[in-house]
Design an enzyme around this catalytic site. Structure first.
Site, mmCIF file in Angstrom:
data_model
loop_
_atom_site.group_PDB
_atom_site.id
_atom_site.type_symbol
_atom_site.label_atom_id
_atom_site.label_comp_id
_atom_site.label_asym_id
_atom_site.label_seq_id
_atom_site.Cartn_x
_atom_site.Cartn_y
_atom_site.Cartn_z
ATOM 1 N N LYS A 34 0.844 -1.212 0.000
ATOM 2 C CA LYS A 34 0.000 0.000 0.000
ATOM 3 C C LYS A 34 0.874 1.255 0.000
ATOM 4 C CE LYS A 34 1.024 1.085 4.461
ATOM 5 N NZ LYS A 34 1.750 2.296 4.888
ATOM 6 N N ASP B 230 -2.169 -2.268 9.669
ATOM 7 C CA ASP B 230 -2.295 -2.262 8.206
ATOM 8 C C ASP B 230 -2.846 -3.569 7.636
ATOM 9 O OD1 ASP B 230 -1.234 0.281 8.178
ATOM 10 O OD2 ASP B 230 0.806 -0.378 7.722
HETATM 11 P P1 ATP Z 1 4.643 -0.994 8.658
HETATM 12 O O1 ATP Z 1 4.549 0.332 7.970
HETATM 13 O O2 ATP Z 1 3.345 -1.785 8.730
HETATM 14 O O3 ATP Z 1 5.423 -1.002 9.951
HETATM 15 P P2 ATP Z 1 6.661 -1.680 6.787
HETATM 16 O O4 ATP Z 1 6.172 -1.894 5.416
HETATM 17 O O5 ATP Z 1 7.397 -0.401 7.050
HETATM 18 O O6 ATP Z 1 5.468 -1.915 7.735
HETATM 19 P P3 ATP Z 1 7.492 -4.413 6.982
HETATM 20 O O7 ATP Z 1 8.241 -4.773 5.740
HETATM 21 O O8 ATP Z 1 6.097 -4.876 7.072
HETATM 22 O O9 ATP Z 1 7.607 -2.861 7.218
HETATM 23 O O10 ATP Z 1 8.321 -5.023 8.198
HETATM 24 C C1 ATP Z 1 8.733 -4.341 9.334
HETATM 25 C C2 ATP Z 1 9.517 -5.330 10.224
HETATM 26 O O11 ATP Z 1 8.668 -6.446 10.564
HETATM 27 C C3 ATP Z 1 10.707 -5.964 9.535
HETATM 28 O O12 ATP Z 1 11.865 -5.232 9.751
HETATM 29 C C4 ATP Z 1 10.777 -7.370 10.115
HETATM 30 O O13 ATP Z 1 11.667 -7.442 11.203
HETATM 31 C C5 ATP Z 1 9.388 -7.670 10.657
HETATM 32 N N1 ATP Z 1 8.620 -8.690 9.896
HETATM 33 C C6 ATP Z 1 7.781 -9.583 10.431
HETATM 34 N N2 ATP Z 1 7.206 -10.332 9.481
HETATM 35 C C7 ATP Z 1 7.670 -9.905 8.305
HETATM 36 C C8 ATP Z 1 7.438 -10.306 6.957
HETATM 37 N N3 ATP Z 1 6.604 -11.305 6.640
HETATM 38 N N4 ATP Z 1 8.074 -9.628 6.000
HETATM 39 C C9 ATP Z 1 8.912 -8.613 6.304
HETATM 40 N N5 ATP Z 1 9.182 -8.215 7.552
HETATM 41 C C10 ATP Z 1 8.575 -8.849 8.557
#
Ligand code: ATP
Length: 324
Positions: free
Chosen positions: A24, A162
């Site tokens: 998103k 999210d």
């Molecule tokens: P948000 O904005 O929802 O915090 P984001 O997109 O910035 O998410 P994500 O890639 O969802 O960040 O991941 C954040 C952290 O979550 C990662 O650094 C990792 O340690 C942990 N994590 C847990 N499950 C997953 C997954 N399936 N894929 C990626 N990271 C994951």
């Protein structure tokens, strides 16, 4: 030798379900003051974009539902050093999602989860949330749990703000911590260019930086009650030019304060003709709005010439769905 009956064949065959769920961007993101419970209320306009995570869940009959293994597919398109940081145990949101469905299914089994990562990690695009949403849908199908979309969203909100949106997809207004969703009308896809960063930003750290910036300025933000009306009008009309001046993200200044290189990327997009630019969610992925598909392709090529990875995408797209 007796041929196996159909029932036995079905029981012996590992069943595999594949689900795609979108990343998103937030076209609008307003953040309220730090609450007593440590969270912030937000008013967000989510847009699901055509950069998908793929999750394949394979049943391992005869093993207990707590027996969950995870692997990252070699088809993932992210850099190996980013992929190496993904937890493969109960720290992975997909594992937590599977356990929630197992808890309320009649005949859950052990499973293997294979995730194909395309959404930048810790990139502000909800990649982990997309994996969780995809796993909820996959396990519901695998174990014939018969959960409604509302029930899946309820489970999703236990995993992260999210996750309900990654299930719903399309465009939506998110209030509360972002999980109280109302679908928004957005019948015409808009075209964007995403520029991922070579690093991640921790969401709590970015919120902390915003609180610090506000404290230093003596700013007293109001509790956000709704998103700016112009965003919803522009989405309904599918009008990129009308949407451009409405894009907004309260977390952008905080993300830039932590990673000043983002300011340069944002400025380069503007210089190269993007209608508007903003950091997605807590960043560091930057989203540029283009006039149409052709413009997005040209903009991506121009950004690539400046040395950036640049991906043309469109949105809104559908939420988590089974892949035949
Ligand atoms: P948000 O904005 O929802 O915090 P984001 O997109 O910035 O998410 P994500 O890639 O969802 O960040 O991941 C954040 C952290 O979550 C990662 O650094 C990792 O340690 C942990 N994590 C847990 N499950 C997953 C997954 N399936 N894929 C990626 N990271 C994951």
């Amino acid at each position: 030798m007796e041929p196996l009956s159909n029932d036995l064949l079905w029981a012996a065959a590992p069943r595999r379900v594949k689900v795609r769920a979108p990343g998103k961007i937030n076209a609008y993101f307003e953040v309220g003051p730090l609450r007593g419970d440590g969270y912030h209320s937000v008013a967000s306009t989510y847009l699901a974009v055509s950069l998908y995570e793929e999750v394949a869940v394979t049943a391992r009959p005869g093993t207990p539902p707590t027996d969950i293994t995870v692997s990252i597919s070699p088809d993932s398109t992210l850099a190996p050093e980013q992929l190496a940081g993904i937890p493969l145990d109960a720290g992975n949101l997909a594992v937590r999602a599977a356990l929630l469905v197992a808890d309320i299914s009649e005949n859950p089994t052990g499973i293997h989860i294979e995730i194909t990562k395309h959404v930048p990690i810790a990139g502000g695009m909800g990649g982990g949330s997309a994996d969780a949403a995809a796993t909820l849908v996959a396990c519901d199908s695998l174990w014939h749990a018969g959960l409604s979309r509302e029930e899946l969203a309820q489970l999703g909100s236990e995993l992260g703000a999210d996750v309900p949106f990654a299930l719903l997809g399309g465009a939506a207004v998110g209030l509360g911590v972002g999980d109280q969703l109302t679908a928004a009308l957005a019948p015409t896809p808009l075209h964007w260019v995403l520029v991922p960063a070579g690093f991640g930003l921790s969401t709590p750290v970015v919120y902390g930086a915003l609180d610090a910036l506000r404290a230093a300025e003596g700013a007293q933000p109001a509790e956000p009650a709704e998103v700016a009306a112009g965003v919803l009008t522009a989405l309904r009309a599918g009008d990129a030019h009308a949407l451009a001046p409405c894009l907004h993200n309260d977390l952008q200044a905080a993300a830039e304060s932590l990673e000043p290189s983002l300011t340069l990327v944002l400025a380069q997009g503007a210089e190269l003709g993007a209608l508007a630019s903003l950091v997605s969610g807590s960043g560091p992925t930057v989203a540029f709005l283009a006039a149409d598909a052709e413009h997005a392709k040209e903009l991506a090529a121009a950004l690539a010439e400046r040395g950036h990875e640049a991906w043309p995408v469109e949105g809104p797209v559908h939420g988590a769905h089974l892949v035949p």
